[in-house]
Design a protein around this motif. Sequence first.
Motif, PDB file in Angstrom:
ATOM      1  N   TYR A  31       0.828  -1.212   0.000  1.00  0.00           N
ATOM      2  CA  TYR A  31       0.000   0.000   0.000  1.00  0.00           C
ATOM      3  C   TYR A  31       0.860   1.259   0.000  1.00  0.00           C
ATOM      4  N   ARG A 143      -6.640  -7.145  12.888  1.00  0.00           N
ATOM      5  CA  ARG A 143      -6.477  -7.022  11.441  1.00  0.00           C
ATOM      6  C   ARG A 143      -7.686  -6.339  10.805  1.00  0.00           C
ATOM      7  N   GLU A 144      -8.892  -6.709  11.249  1.00  0.00           N
ATOM      8  CA  GLU A 144     -10.108  -6.244  10.585  1.00  0.00           C
ATOM      9  C   GLU A 144     -10.365  -4.756  10.802  1.00  0.00           C
ATOM     10  N   ASP A 145      -9.733  -4.155  11.817  1.00  0.00           N
ATOM     11  CA  ASP A 145     -10.025  -2.762  12.121  1.00  0.00           C
ATOM     12  C   ASP A 145      -8.748  -1.946  12.300  1.00  0.00           C
ATOM     13  N   MET A 149      -6.522  -1.119   7.374  1.00  0.00           N
ATOM     14  CA  MET A 149      -7.829  -1.562   6.887  1.00  0.00           C
ATOM     15  C   MET A 149      -8.790  -0.383   6.773  1.00  0.00           C
ATOM     16  N   GLU A 153     -10.228   0.911   3.056  1.00  0.00           N
ATOM     17  CA  GLU A 153     -11.659   0.648   2.880  1.00  0.00           C
ATOM     18  C   GLU A 153     -12.230   1.388   1.673  1.00  0.00           C
ATOM     19  N   HIS A 340     -17.994  -8.943   1.563  1.00  0.00           N
ATOM     20  CA  HIS A 340     -16.846  -8.308   2.223  1.00  0.00           C
ATOM     21  C   HIS A 340     -16.219  -7.332   1.262  1.00  0.00           C
ATOM     22  N   ASN A 345      -6.293  -6.865  -0.060  1.00  0.00           N
ATOM     23  CA  ASN A 345      -6.662  -8.080   0.667  1.00  0.00           C
ATOM     24  C   ASN A 345      -7.892  -8.664   0.001  1.00  0.00           C
ATOM     25  N   HIS A 347     -10.117 -10.241   1.593  1.00  0.00           N
ATOM     26  CA  HIS A 347     -11.181  -9.927   2.554  1.00  0.00           C
ATOM     27  C   HIS A 347     -10.762  -8.687   3.343  1.00  0.00           C
ATOM     28  N   GLU A 348     -11.518  -7.613   3.197  1.00  0.00           N
ATOM     29  CA  GLU A 348     -11.241  -6.418   3.975  1.00  0.00           C
ATOM     30  C   GLU A 348     -12.531  -5.651   4.231  1.00  0.00           C
ATOM     31  N   ARG A 349     -12.446  -4.550   4.944  1.00  0.00           N
ATOM     32  CA  ARG A 349     -13.619  -3.749   5.257  1.00  0.00           C
ATOM     33  C   ARG A 349     -14.256  -3.218   3.958  1.00  0.00           C
ATOM     34  N   HIS A 360     -19.579  -0.394   9.299  1.00  0.00           N
ATOM     35  CA  HIS A 360     -19.291  -1.134   8.065  1.00  0.00           C
ATOM     36  C   HIS A 360     -20.431  -0.852   7.085  1.00  0.00           C
TER      37      HIS A 360
END
Length: 418
Positions: A31, A143-145, A149, A153, A340, A345, A347-349, A360
């Motif tokens: 990134y 990882r998800e937040d 991420m 988004e 998602h 990724n 799978h990401e936000r 979300h």
Amino acid sequence: MKSDLDTIMLARNMDAMIVFGNAEHNPPMYYLTGGGHVSHATIIKKRDDDPVFFHNDMERDEAAKSGLKLASYSKYDLQALLKQADGDSLLAVAIRMEMMLKDCGVTSGRVGIYGTYDLGSIFGMISQLQKRMPGIEFIGESREDSIFMRAMETKDEAEIERIRNMGRITTTVVDKVREYLTSCDVNADEVLLKEDGSPLTVGDVHSKIRLWVSEQGAELPSGFIFAIGRDAGVPHSSGNPSDLMRLGQTIVFDIYPAEAGGGYYYDFTRTWSLGYAAPDAQVLYDQVREIFNTLMDNFDLNVPFKDYQRMTCEYFESKGHQTPLNTKAPVEGYVHSLGHGVGLNIHERPFSGFTVGDDHRLKPGVVVTSEPGLYYPERGMGFRIEDTLWVRPDGVMEKLADYPYDFVLPMKKWKPDN
């Protein structure tokens, strides 16, 4: 977006960040750098300052392509540091990291740790570094937040075009697979045959998919799913390579290639039945297609993504299927969340499960999947339809690659009355 990093860092009270690992197949590093053949790298970014990209001399030209401020590891004499550390390599690397941080003006505060690298070596080095720099609080985020991420988004138009291009590559490969399968000869047992007359297996198709993705200049770093019959009824079964390709069995083809070097992904699924479909399979496919179309008609700007998970569950339960709405961890029926985010990724936000927060949302700039499905492994069938969608600045949900939704694929060399 990347331009939001400093704002998000401030909101998180994060004074600096360190990113470890290779520049490829490492989303936080990619990134910031744009990828490239730079291994064992480090980026230090102080809030409101430009990132500094630490690299080995042998990869200085590759590192320079990033456009970032560069610093070579050779500035720090590792032999001398090893001597200072009495041969303790972890301590020597920690001393070097202390020097790097100080050179970047980071001597205290909250510092986030990110990247893909060997966990043991990073943990050992940070443990040593914490003793040497007690004024720094090293922070790990979920990882998800994470800050990354949150920034990833929403996408800018350059990112959208790269994802759109991956959609073109994806559907090109899918069309090659469709054309190959429907052109096969079929024996009396309704098994597809290869050019040499031997039975075609799922493993043979897997090999074709890998080849055709590679020929398009893309990669499959997270794998793919091409599964038939019972395995199609287990959502993330990649498919048993020894299974024979037969007529009249459901095939779930979920393919999610990425740009070479760990760049942007695309995510796409179609369900097929070659030659004909059993009546009960057609009924279930039609239900998946109906809710898929209903969702496309109802997606709206800034609505929490999980609201559409609820809509999907309520529809499937009205048809007699189990769902996560009223069944804990179902293994038959509708068993997963609706979709998602997609980007660097797979799978990401934003996420759509019931446990995520209302933040979300389908806000402008996000790229998401919509992928309702039904799964009945003991009945030998599974179904999923998936497209990748961009929430445009004007609020329109745009599908980033078009492809037909045919369930039954007619065979060119076989007729139902054979």
